[in-house]
Scaffold this motif. Structure first.
Motif, PDB file in Angstrom:
ATOM      1  N   MET A 178       0.812  -1.222   0.000  1.00  0.00           N
ATOM      2  CA  MET A 178       0.000   0.000   0.000  1.00  0.00           C
ATOM      3  C   MET A 178       0.842   1.268   0.000  1.00  0.00           C
ATOM      4  SD  MET A 178      -2.833  -0.896   2.897  1.00  0.00           S
ATOM      5  CE  MET A 178      -3.575  -2.519   3.013  1.00  0.00           C
ATOM      6  N   ILE A 179       1.972   1.215   0.675  1.00  0.00           N
ATOM      7  CA  ILE A 179       2.778   2.415   0.921  1.00  0.00           C
ATOM      8  C   ILE A 179       4.048   2.366   0.092  1.00  0.00           C
ATOM      9  CG2 ILE A 179       3.952   3.770   2.689  1.00  0.00           C
ATOM     10  CD1 ILE A 179       0.904   3.600   3.049  1.00  0.00           C
ATOM     11  N   GLU A 180       4.437   3.499  -0.454  1.00  0.00           N
ATOM     12  CA  GLU A 180       5.654   3.553  -1.262  1.00  0.00           C
ATOM     13  C   GLU A 180       6.876   3.149  -0.437  1.00  0.00           C
ATOM     14  OE1 GLU A 180       5.500   6.722  -4.665  1.00  0.00           O
ATOM     15  OE2 GLU A 180       4.852   7.690  -2.814  1.00  0.00           O
ATOM     16  N   LYS A 181       7.765   2.412  -1.048  1.00  0.00           N
ATOM     17  CA  LYS A 181       8.916   1.837  -0.353  1.00  0.00           C
ATOM     18  C   LYS A 181       9.753   2.895   0.352  1.00  0.00           C
ATOM     19  CE  LYS A 181      12.824  -1.316  -1.021  1.00  0.00           C
ATOM     20  NZ  LYS A 181      13.534  -2.197  -1.992  1.00  0.00           N
ATOM     21  N   ARG A 182       9.921   4.041  -0.266  1.00  0.00           N
ATOM     22  CA  ARG A 182      10.760   5.083   0.311  1.00  0.00           C
ATOM     23  C   ARG A 182      10.226   5.556   1.669  1.00  0.00           C
ATOM     24  NH1 ARG A 182       8.819   9.705  -4.015  1.00  0.00           N
ATOM     25  NH2 ARG A 182       6.771  10.120  -3.050  1.00  0.00           N
ATOM     26  N   ASP A 183       8.934   5.314   1.937  1.00  0.00           N
ATOM     27  CA  ASP A 183       8.297   5.798   3.165  1.00  0.00           C
ATOM     28  C   ASP A 183       8.201   4.733   4.260  1.00  0.00           C
ATOM     29  OD1 ASP A 183       7.861   8.312   2.007  1.00  0.00           O
ATOM     30  OD2 ASP A 183       5.971   7.646   1.105  1.00  0.00           O
ATOM     31  N   TRP A 184       8.638   3.517   3.993  1.00  0.00           N
ATOM     32  CA  TRP A 184       8.418   2.417   4.928  1.00  0.00           C
ATOM     33  C   TRP A 184       8.989   2.681   6.319  1.00  0.00           C
ATOM     34  CZ3 TRP A 184       9.870  -2.439   1.503  1.00  0.00           C
ATOM     35  CH2 TRP A 184       8.857  -2.631   0.543  1.00  0.00           C
ATOM     36  N   THR A 185      10.239   3.088   6.386  1.00  0.00           N
ATOM     37  CA  THR A 185      10.880   3.257   7.698  1.00  0.00           C
ATOM     38  C   THR A 185      10.200   4.351   8.509  1.00  0.00           C
ATOM     39  OG1 THR A 185      13.009   2.485   6.857  1.00  0.00           O
ATOM     40  CG2 THR A 185      13.039   3.789   8.893  1.00  0.00           C
ATOM     41  N   MET A 186       9.971   5.498   7.886  1.00  0.00           N
ATOM     42  CA  MET A 186       9.356   6.600   8.619  1.00  0.00           C
ATOM     43  C   MET A 186       7.893   6.312   8.940  1.00  0.00           C
ATOM     44  SD  MET A 186      11.615   8.645   9.491  1.00  0.00           S
ATOM     45  CE  MET A 186      10.414   9.677  10.323  1.00  0.00           C
ATOM     46  N   LEU A 187       7.194   5.597   8.067  1.00  0.00           N
ATOM     47  CA  LEU A 187       5.821   5.214   8.386  1.00  0.00           C
ATOM     48  C   LEU A 187       5.802   4.405   9.680  1.00  0.00           C
ATOM     49  CD1 LEU A 187       2.779   4.886   7.579  1.00  0.00           C
ATOM     50  CD2 LEU A 187       3.480   2.672   6.615  1.00  0.00           C
ATOM     51  N   SER A 188       6.737   3.473   9.818  1.00  0.00           N
ATOM     52  CA  SER A 188       6.798   2.658  11.028  1.00  0.00           C
ATOM     53  C   SER A 188       6.940   3.529  12.259  1.00  0.00           C
ATOM     54  CB  SER A 188       7.967   1.673  10.935  1.00  0.00           C
ATOM     55  OG  SER A 188       7.840   0.816   9.815  1.00  0.00           O
ATOM     56  N   HIS A 189       7.852   4.488  12.217  1.00  0.00           N
ATOM     57  CA  HIS A 189       8.050   5.386  13.365  1.00  0.00           C
ATOM     58  C   HIS A 189       6.783   6.183  13.661  1.00  0.00           C
ATOM     59  CE1 HIS A 189      12.158   4.305  13.550  1.00  0.00           C
ATOM     60  NE2 HIS A 189      12.590   5.046  12.552  1.00  0.00           N
ATOM     61  N   ARG A 190       6.144   6.691  12.606  1.00  0.00           N
ATOM     62  CA  ARG A 190       4.970   7.542  12.806  1.00  0.00           C
ATOM     63  C   ARG A 190       3.797   6.760  13.373  1.00  0.00           C
ATOM     64  NH1 ARG A 190       6.429   9.845   6.924  1.00  0.00           N
ATOM     65  NH2 ARG A 190       7.958  11.436   7.573  1.00  0.00           N
ATOM     66  N   VAL A 191       3.587   5.553  12.881  1.00  0.00           N
ATOM     67  CA  VAL A 191       2.503   4.722  13.418  1.00  0.00           C
ATOM     68  C   VAL A 191       2.784   4.385  14.878  1.00  0.00           C
ATOM     69  CG1 VAL A 191       1.370   2.470  13.271  1.00  0.00           C
ATOM     70  CG2 VAL A 191       1.795   3.785  11.186  1.00  0.00           C
ATOM     71  N   ILE A 192       4.024   4.050  15.191  1.00  0.00           N
ATOM     72  CA  ILE A 192       4.391   3.727  16.577  1.00  0.00           C
ATOM     73  C   ILE A 192       4.217   4.950  17.474  1.00  0.00           C
ATOM     74  CG2 ILE A 192       6.337   3.117  18.071  1.00  0.00           C
ATOM     75  CD1 ILE A 192       7.297   1.285  15.716  1.00  0.00           C
ATOM     76  N   PHE A 193       4.642   6.111  17.009  1.00  0.00           N
ATOM     77  CA  PHE A 193       4.429   7.346  17.783  1.00  0.00           C
ATOM     78  C   PHE A 193       2.937   7.564  18.024  1.00  0.00           C
ATOM     79  CE2 PHE A 193       7.911  10.665  18.283  1.00  0.00           C
ATOM     80  CZ  PHE A 193       8.930   9.736  18.361  1.00  0.00           C
TER      81      PHE A 193
END
Length: 271
Positions: A178-193
Motif C-alpha cells: 500500500m505504501i511507497e517503499k521510500r516511506d516504509w521506515t518513517m511510516l513505522s516510526h509515525r505509526v508507533i508514535f
C-alpha cells in the motif's frame, strides 16, 4: 462525525486511504524517530533485541552501561555470562537476552568478520534477530527501507482497516503493497508514535486524533474533545491537540497559553 465504513472498500480505495492517512501521520508526528539510543549498527541490533517485552525507556537506561563494557562483536562473544545477566536484569528475560547477545557476537565473528550485515536475509539468521529487529536495523542504521511491525503497528493497522491480520510478516507485506517503499521506515516510526501518544490500546483519543475522518475505528475511544485531550501523551501533547482542531488548554498537566508556532486560537472539536 460518523465512522467511515470499509465494508464496500476496494483494494485500490484502501490503498488510497492508507496513503492519505500516512500523509496525515507525517504532518502529525514530524518528530517521529527511532527511540532507542545507539551510535552504530551493532548497538542498534543489541538495543532492539533488548526491547522485547520491555520499553524503549528501560532499554535506554540499561544500554549506556552495557555499551561501555561491550563495544565490539568479540566483546559480546567472550562476555562473562553472570556479569552480562546482571546488567540486563532490568529489561526482563535477561537470561534469554544474554544468550542472544553472546550468540550474536559469536555468529558475527564466524560469519561476518565481526560486523552487522546490511541485508535482511543475513540479519534474520543471526541469534535474537527476526524480521522486526532486522527491519529496525536496516531502516535506521543502513538507510534501507523497512516496515517494523511491533505491537503498536499491528494494533493500529488493524484499527485503521488497512489489514485484518495478526501475523506480523503478513502485515508487513500487506502494508508494503500500500505504501511507497521510500516511506516504509518513517511510516513505522509515525505509526508507533501515534500508538504511544494518541491511539492507545485500551482507550484511544478519538476526539483528539488527526485521523478521525479517515479511521473506521473512530468512536472506539471518547469522541468529545475534553476527555479525548486528556488521553494525549508525550512532549508534544498540546501540539497534537492543535493538529486535531482541539483546544490545547484541554490537555492536562500544562499551563494554558499559546502553543509554540501557533498564535491563532484553536476552537474545541465538538465531534
Amino acid at each position: 462525525m460518523t465512522r467511515p465504513s470499509t465494508a464496500a472498500e476496494t483494494a485500490l480505495g484502501r490503498k488510497r486511504r492508507a496513503r492519505k492517512m500516512a500523509r496525515v501521520l507525517a504532518d502529525t508526528h514530524p518528530d517521529a524517530h527511532c527511540e532507542l539510543d545507539f551510535t552504530d549498527p551493532l548497538e542498534l541490533a543489541v538495543a532492539t533485541i533488548l526491547s522485547a517485552q520491555t520499553t524503549d525507556v528501560r532499554v535506554n537506561q540499561v544500554t549506556p552501561r552495557l555499551f561501555r563494557k561491550y563495544r565490539t562483536a568479540p566483546d559480546y562473544a567472550g562476555a562473562d555470562r553472570a556479569e552480562m545477566e546482571e546488567i540486563l536484569r532490568p529489561t526482563g528475560f535477561f537470561r534469554a537476552k544474554t544468550n542472544s547477545l553472546i550468540g550474536l557476537g559469536q555468529a558475527l565473528l564466524e560469519r561476518h568478520d565481526g560486523q552487522i550485515p546490511g541485508k535482511l536475509d543475513e540479519l534474520v539468521k543471526l541469534p535474537g534477530i527476526g524480521r522486526k529487529t532486522a527491519n529496525v536495523v536496516l531502516g535506521n542504521a543502513f538507510g534501507v527501507p523497512g516496515i517494523t511491525v511491533d505491537t503498536h503497528f499491528r494494533r493500529l493497522t488493524n484499527r485503521f482497516g488497512w489489514v485484518d491480520e495478526q501475523d506480523e510478516v503478513k502485515i508487513e507485506f500487506l502494508v508494503a503493497d500500500m505504501i511507497e517503499k521510500r516511506d516504509w521506515t518513517m511510516l513505522s516510526h509515525r505509526v508507533i508514535f501515534h500508538g504511544r501518544r494518541v491511539c492507545h490500546a485500551r482507550t484511544p483519543a478519538c476526539g483528539a486524533c488527526t485521523l478521525a475522518a479517515l479511521c473506521p475505528s473512530y468512536g472506539t475511544g471518547p469522541t468529545e474533545a475534553a476527555p479525548a485531550a486528556k488521553l494525549l501523551k508525550g512532549p508534544r501533547a498540546r501540539e497534537l491537540a492543535v493538529a486535531a482542531g482541539v483546544s490545547p488548554d484541554l490537555v492536562p498537566g500544562v499551563s494554558p497559553g499559546p502553543v509554540p508556532g501557533n498564535d491563532a486560537s484553536v476552537p474545541e472539536n465538538d465531534a
